[in-house]
Design an enzyme around this catalytic site. Sequence first.
Site, PDB file in Angstrom:
ATOM      1  CE  LYS A 140      -1.998  -1.116   4.208  1.00 47.27           C
ATOM      2  NZ  LYS A 140      -2.350  -1.116   5.225  1.00 47.27           N
ATOM      3  CG  HIS A 256     -10.124  -8.325   3.364  1.00 49.66           C
ATOM      4  ND1 HIS A 256     -11.109  -7.088   3.634  1.00 49.66           N
ATOM      5  CD2 HIS A 256      -8.657  -7.582   3.472  1.00 49.66           C
ATOM      6  CE1 HIS A 256     -10.911  -6.063   3.524  1.00 49.66           C
ATOM      7  NE2 HIS A 256      -8.575  -6.130   3.859  1.00 49.66           N
TER       8      HIS A 256
END
Lengths: 376, 376
Positions: A140, A256
């Site tokens: 990220k 997730h």
Amino acid sequence: MGLPATDLIEVTYRIEADASEIEQRAYDIALEQTVELPDQVVTDSYVRDNIIGKILDIQPQQAGIYHARIGYNPLCAAGELTQFLNLIFGNSCIKTGLKVIDLLLPNDVLSGYQGPRFGQAGLRDIFAVPDKPMLCTALKPMGKSSDDLAELAYQFALGGVDMIKDDHGLSNQSSAPYEERVEKCVAAIDRANRETGGRSVYVPNVTAGFDQIESRVRFAKQAGAGGLLIAPGLVGFDTLRWIAEQDDIALPIMAHPTLTGPQVINPSIGFSHRVFFGLLHRLAGADCVIYPNYGGRFGFSEQECQDIASACQQEMGHFKSIFPTPGGGMGFDKVAQMTKTYGQNVMYLMGGSLYGWSDDLTASTKALLEKLARTS
Amino acid sequence: MGLPATDLIEVTYRIEADASEIEQRAYDIALEQTVELPDQVVTDSYVRDNIIGKILDIQPQQAGIYHARIGYNPLCAAGELTQFLNLIFGNSCIKTGLKVIDLLLPNDVLSGYQGPRFGQAGLRDIFAVPDKPMLCTALKPMGKSSDDLAELAYQFALGGVDMIKDDHGLSNQSSAPYEERVEKCVAAIDRANRETGGRSVYVPNVTAGFDQIESRVRFAKQAGAGGLLIAPGLVGFDTLRWIAEQDDIALPIMAHPTLTGPQVINPSIGFSHRVFFGLLHRLAGADCVIYPNYGGRFGFSEQECQDIASACQQEMGHFKSIFPTPGGGMGFDKVAQMTKTYGQNVMYLMGGSLYGWSDDLTASTKALLEKLARTS
């Protein structure tokens, strides 16, 4: 007639009700989840005996709260995970004061699912981590280029992270298009592995449009990814199942929790943490189930996290144990505490804490792994 | 730099917070939904200017409650409905005291979606119902044979029900296997239409396993179904979008709310009724969105139902108005009251009340339609 109770799909509901209404409330669930008609309208004796859910028992808990166990004929689930979910809580989940807190499935139902392909033992073999906690991190932030993300992947792999996944918000943004990102991240991690002799893998996010998922999965496989990240809250649990069952893919699956919060976080509605993140994800075939760790920026309690971890590993027919994968809430100073909570059979997802610890991701990762090794 | 506010995806969150923490809470959302990193770790100026959500305004409501409008760069959504949902509420929905209550999409985003193919006007044309409420019913209960379900379909069609859908629990059970059921129900309704000159259609439930959905959809099309029922809570919103956008299918889509209750029913979490059942279903391309009517066995309020109906018809770029399709809570005695709530632009889903009214489904249906016509 009808089936004996042991062959039924048994669902335990937590019901908020008065003593005077609990029996009716339980029977309303049994009707709602099957025939979806008032009792007096169901006249067919086959339907009455075999389709309407059976109340197996009702146990009072604290004042105004009951646990009711209802059994459903597996035929109602039609051998489909979508219809199974529909059967156990489809319409009733639209009511408040009603939560699914346990699930017991007969072997005939369990045997209809392949379950996790690798599980804890399979992943420990692949990554040669025989007994310590495993480690996962996330690439990220969104907005970085594929080259930048690949460089982060390289540094994490040098440090020894087992599974280096995309942040769940990385899909196919123009800043780092899916195929380019997958190729670059795989190459970067391969390069690190050649330098260290390590076994780190890249786990791209294959969550995508209905008509794009299969091609993302196949691209990841041929490009050399070592796992797949999928979000059941966005694409449905059965998509996870389908991916897990493809023999020509055969990659570890991480699930997730995005968009699923409301299914668990309120005590009066939805599913319990253990049923949702433990049993359902395992049924669908996840090898690692990501959930927000206690002590971080989300509100799960230590007990709820332990409940998930325990459901990931409890006896469940032929199903392999899977890795509870708590994310967040896991700074360097928390290793001892986390070991008390989870023991060694856990995969830690550490994103923000590694990025925040120092600019040297490789050094941070190594320091964390040493700390994990010392505490075990 | 960064984009001007008018080009952003604007999401309004209802936040429970103290005055002292509201600004930080809002900024936490802007970070969580995009970079998923603490502010100080995000050093890249492109990411800071273009990726992190922008707080557009924060309005205090009653004590301890704020409405914060946050803008996101459409690039973050990558042109995907899955990633769009992830962007607006993915991880933040795991927090309590936080609800999505409004959504404003720039034309650049709206134009990326086809939207409802038929909408209200298209369905009124197909069924030749120019101005009155439309009528839908459900074939049930699960456990009945295909022949029995087809006979019910025949009776409803004789009575003049526009859309005769599967109960959402009918999938591929051995009692009424999907393909057999579709063929028999289509044939039964065709027979009724030939007798009456009517235009009733069969709407099979195509909710199924990831790898089964397309074949169910295509089978329904070639068999002559007149619509498709799909449950986004089981298969994801993007599956609905995909079906709606297939030009060689081109059938009206009804969406069913199963398993989505926790996303809306608690005032502190999830989505508002209007965003979830109105805007998101319309964005995904539903022509009719089914939800539990007020006054029935679920807990939606009249205001929440009106909010959904209004979002089904509000200005929304090139998107057609769709039919709010309230189910339940609609006995014969409620027609006048429902007309006050919904006006004429509504499709009523009446299942239990029609089955319970009398054994003669055709007569019951005709009586209801007369009542609806008189009240309009």
